[in-house]
Scaffold this active site. Structure first.
Site, short mmCIF file in Angstrom:
data_model
loop_
_atom_site.label_atom_id
_atom_site.label_comp_id
_atom_site.label_asym_id
_atom_site.label_seq_id
_atom_site.Cartn_x
_atom_site.Cartn_y
_atom_site.Cartn_z
CD GLU A 41 -7.86 -24.92 24.15
OE1 GLU A 41 -7.39 -24.16 23.28
OE2 GLU A 41 -8.46 -24.52 25.17
CB CYS A 92 -4.37 -24.23 25.75
SG CYS A 92 -5.61 -23.61 26.90
#
Length: 205
Positions: free
Chosen positions: A97, A144
């Site tokens: 990500e 993330c």
């Protein structure tokens, strides 16, 4: 928690235009007013973008242990433009990500136990396709989920929930609590297959 915070869970038996049944469909809290909107977990476009994320994930084959292979594609809010792509290259490196957000033009730097993010307007309400649930804990890197929330994305499409006991849905819950719509189960069989050995390892009793 009140009813506004409860997750609605749908299990459609069939999605028109797809060859397989959806494994699961989830609805998150809508933004910005906390309204919930029912949404199918898959569409033709969702499947195509998730397959692209899977192809990215495979670039980490043989390099990510003890971590899983993960790929990520960031798509503009209009659904027509890929803004960024990324994959997890090796243990200790940022996750898929983060690389995808950076590829989309965001500046993402570590700030202690979280990420400091400066994101372009193009990322507002973008959709993020990721093969495995985004992490919500601090390991070798910050969560993330923090970076995705800071980038103001509007929707995250997850291939499969992370079966590791230290994640196990916490990332999905954190995103939804932050107002992001989360859908689960796109290309779930393949997202499971690419990390079969890792899943077996983290779920051993």
């Amino acid at each position: 928690p009140g009813s506004i915070d409860r997750v609605w869970k749908m299990r459609p038996t069939m999605i028109v235009g797809l060859a397989a049944a959806v494994a699961a469909a989830w609805t998150g809290v809508g933004r910005p007013q906390g309204l919930r909107v029912r949404r199918w977990a898959t569409s033709d476009a969702d499947g195509a973008y998730m397959r692209e994320a899977l192809a990215l994930a495979r670039q980490g084959a043989g390099k990510t242990a003890p971590n899983p292979m993960v790929g990520c594609v960031v798509v503009a809010a209009d659904g027509d433009r890929v803004l960024g792509r990324g994959f997890h290259p090796a243990a200790g490196e940022p996750h898929a990500e983060i690389f995808a957000l950076r590829d989309a033009g965001a500046v993402v730097d570590r700030d202690g136990a979280t990420w400091r993010v400066s994101a372009p307007d193009a990322l507002i309400n973008a959709t993020v396709y990721v093969t495995l649930e985004p992490c919500s804990h601090v390991g070798r890197t910050p969560p993330c989920c923090d970076a995705l929330l800071a980038a103001n994305v509007g929707r995250v499409v997850v291939g499969i929930e992370d079966p590791a006991p230290w994640v196990g849905g916490a990332g999905i819950a954190r995103l939804r609590d932050g107002g992001v719509t989360v859908d689960i189960g796109v290309e779930a069989d393949e997202c499971t297959a690419i990390n079969a050995a890792w899943i077996a390892n983290v779920t051993q009793s």
